[in-house]
Structures are given as structure tokens and as C-alpha cells.
Design an enzyme around this catalytic site. Structure first.
Site, short mmCIF file in Angstrom:
data_model
loop_
_atom_site.label_atom_id
_atom_site.label_comp_id
_atom_site.label_asym_id
_atom_site.label_seq_id
_atom_site.Cartn_x
_atom_site.Cartn_y
_atom_site.Cartn_z
N HIS A 224 45.28 37.12 50.31
CA HIS A 224 45.47 37.90 49.09
C HIS A 224 46.53 38.98 49.32
O HIS A 224 46.59 39.57 50.40
CB HIS A 224 44.14 38.54 48.65
N GLY B 237 40.92 39.13 38.67
CA GLY B 237 40.39 40.34 39.27
C GLY B 237 39.64 41.17 38.25
O GLY B 237 38.48 40.92 37.93
N GLY B 238 40.33 42.17 37.69
CA GLY B 238 39.71 43.14 36.78
C GLY B 238 38.83 42.53 35.71
O GLY B 238 37.69 43.00 35.50
N GLU C 246 46.71 41.96 48.47
CA GLU C 246 46.21 43.29 48.88
C GLU C 246 45.95 43.31 50.39
O GLU C 246 46.15 44.34 51.04
CB GLU C 246 44.94 43.62 48.09
N SER D 31 46.44 39.90 36.23
CA SER D 31 46.10 40.50 34.93
C SER D 31 45.73 39.47 33.86
O SER D 31 46.04 39.64 32.69
CB SER D 31 47.25 41.38 34.44
N ASN E 22 37.49 37.40 41.37
CA ASN E 22 37.61 38.15 42.63
C ASN E 22 37.14 39.58 42.36
O ASN E 22 37.85 40.36 41.73
CB ASN E 22 39.09 38.12 43.07
N TRP E 23 35.94 39.89 42.83
CA TRP E 23 35.37 41.21 42.52
C TRP E 23 35.91 42.31 43.43
O TRP E 23 35.59 43.49 43.23
CB TRP E 23 33.83 41.14 42.63
N LYS E 24 36.64 41.93 44.45
CA LYS E 24 37.25 42.90 45.38
C LYS E 24 36.19 43.87 45.94
O LYS E 24 35.05 43.48 46.14
CB LYS E 24 38.41 43.62 44.70
N GLU F 221 50.06 34.33 42.72
CA GLU F 221 49.79 35.66 42.17
C GLU F 221 50.99 36.57 42.39
O GLU F 221 51.14 37.18 43.47
CB GLU F 221 48.58 36.28 42.89
N GLY G 248 46.65 43.57 38.73
CA GLY G 248 46.05 44.86 38.39
C GLY G 248 46.98 45.79 37.63
O GLY G 248 46.71 46.98 37.51
C1 PEP Z 1 43.60 39.40 41.92
O1 PEP Z 1 43.43 40.41 42.59
O2 PEP Z 1 43.49 38.29 42.46
C2 PEP Z 1 43.95 39.56 40.53
C3 PEP Z 1 44.54 38.58 39.94
O3 PEP Z 1 43.65 40.79 39.95
P1 PEP Z 1 43.87 41.20 38.40
O4 PEP Z 1 43.35 40.06 37.56
O5 PEP Z 1 43.10 42.45 38.23
O6 PEP Z 1 45.34 41.37 38.21
#
Ligand code: PEP
Length: 252
Positions: free
Chosen positions: A95, A234-235, A97, A213, A9-11, A167, A173
Site C-alpha cells: 500500500h 478506504g474512507g 501509505e 477516494s 481497507n479500514w487502515k 491506486e 484520501g
Molecule cells: C486506500 O487507502 O486504499 C484508499 C483507496 O483510500 P481512500 O478510498 O480513502 O482514498
């Protein structure tokens, strides 16, 4: 029997050029992978270019959201047929966010799921508790409420095309991954809710990803858990090398 699924997920990151560069590098690093389903979710602006870049490869395209209406006066929104037109195979819905910053509710997620299913796009439905919920012992009831609110109106047949991403909000994050045991406990619970609602056969087919994460160092132990079928990343998906190492978790 459930194929592992890893989605990046590049957001809201990257220009079109950076997105194409990232996916081109990823493609070359994981071209030999066939036992894991892999997808990337670029920002809307880069979907078209990334779609062209991955054509014929083992990387699938994923949207980060969709609107439930088919077309019309909905400024800023993107329809399911627009995503389909760009060859999106998956779409991330609900999601945390979006729930946190944009007021996304389970009812909206449910409508979005219907719109995606209608056109043959596979929803990845996100659920997860906040730290406050976990600390006050409400993690399971919150996740159950989200599952029932988002998925309660679907048929068993619909469910087979759905992926659930668990999640925990406190792990997204933050660098704090849930332990494999914490994650498995919730995944097992989720599968129990699915069994209760849609029957055993369906519950066994639904893939449940963990997200929060995830890194190349944590993916291996997470994937050893019986009810963890993949990861939403994500990251660590913003660097081709770290995402490729996550995708190749079983080569360690
Ligand atoms: C996400 O936003 O779906 C996610 C899991 O982010 P991160 O891996 O950065 O925690």
C-alpha cells in the site's frame, strides 16, 4: 468472466468493538450479494473478532500487511500463518501509505507475496504513481516498474490468485478520484504488461481494482470500464451504508 471484487481497507481505525459493529451492519446490508466478492481489512487487533463475526457470511477477511519470515524474533510483525489461522483470505501488500511512511520497497512486497502465496493467502498488490510522477509524464513507467519489481518473479499460475490494486497516490484520501478514463488507461496498460510477462490467458484472468477516494457516486462509472474489476476502498468503507452502496454498484 472476472468476478468483481470490492475490498474495504479500514487502515488504523476503530476499536475491536467498533470493528465488530461495523461488519455486523455491513453483513446485514449486503447479505443478498453474490455477484461481487467482498472483503474487509480491519486493523490486526480486530482481525480475530471480525473473523468470528463474518463466519458463514459472504464477507471475506483481509489482512493489511504481512511479514515474509515464517516465525521468530521480528518484533511487531505478523506472519502469513498467523493470518491464515484467523481465516484471512486476502492480504493487502505494498500500500502506498506503507511505501511512504514505512519504507516498503518492491523487493519487500515481492517477498511478502511469496510468503502469502506459500500458505494460500491471496495477495492484493498495490501500485500507483504520485502526483509528481503524473505531472512529469512518468506515471506509466513508475507503475510498470512497480509491477515488474513486485510480480516479475511469479509464475503464470501464481498470478491467477493475485489481485492488483491500481491506486494513484494523489487520489488516496484526497477526495480526488481519477476519472474513469484515466483509471481505465492505466488498467489497460497494466493488463498489457501482464500479457507481455505471463501471456494473454493469464492477463485476462487477473483482477485489477481501482483505489482512490471511491464513493457510492463514483463507483458506477468506474465499473463500466472494461479493465476495472473492482475497488479498494478506504474512507468510504468505514461506514456500513456507504460501503454497502459501493458493493451494490450495479443495483443503481
Ligand atoms: C486506500 O487507502 O486504499 C484508499 C483507496 O483510500 P481512500 O478510498 O480513502 O482514498
Amino acid at each position: 468472466m472476472r468476478k468483481a471484487i470490492i475490498v474495504g481497507n479500514w487502515k488504523m481505525n476503530g476499536t475491536v468493538g467498533e470493528a465488530v459493529h461495523l461488519v455486523a451492519e455491513l453483513k446485514s446490508l449486503i447479505g443478498d450479494v453474490s455477484d461481487v466478492e467482498v472483503a474487509v481489512a480491519p486493523p490486526f487487533t480486530a482481525l480475530s473478532a471480525v473473523s468470528r463475526e463474518i463466519r458463514g457470511s459472504n464477507v471475506r477477511l483481509c489482512g493489511q500487511d504481512v511479514f515474509w519470515e515464517k516465525e521468530g524474533a521480528y518484533t511487531g510483525e505478523i506472519s502469513a500463518s498467523m493470518l491464515k489461522d484467523l481465516e484471512c483470505h486476502f492480504v493487502i501488500l505494498g500500500h502506498s501509505e506503507r511505501r511512504q511512511f514505512l519504507g516498503e520497497t518492491d523487493e519487500w512486497v515481492c517477498k511478502k507475496i511469496m510468503a502469502a502465496l506459500d500458505i494460500g493467502i491471496h495477495p492484493i498488490v498495490c501500485v500507483g504513481e504520485s502526483l509528481d510522477h503524473r505531472d512529469s509524464g512518468r506515471a506509466f513507467s513508475i507503475v510498470e516498474e512497480q509491477i515488474r519489481g513486485c510480480l516479475g518473479r511469479l509464475s503464470a499460475g501464481d498470478m491467477e490468485t493475485i489481485t492488483i490494486a491500481y491506486e494513484p497516490v494523489w487520489a488516496i484520501g484526497t477526495g480526488k478520484t481519477a476519472t474513469p478514463e484515466q483509471a481505465e488507461e492505466m488498467h489497460h496498460k497494466i493488463r498489457g504488461i501482464l500479457e507481455d510477462t505471463f501471456g494473454r490467458d493469464t492477463a485476462r484472468k487477473v483482477r485489477i481494482q481501482y483505489g482512490g477516494s471511491v464513493t457510492p457516486d463514483t463507483i458506477g462509472d468506474l465499473m463500466k470500464q472494461p479493465d476495472i474489476d473492482g475497488a479498494l476502498v478506504g474512507g468510504a468503507s468505514l461506514k456500513a451504508d456507504s460501503f454497502a452502496r459501493i458493493v451494490k454498484f450495479n443495483e443503481k
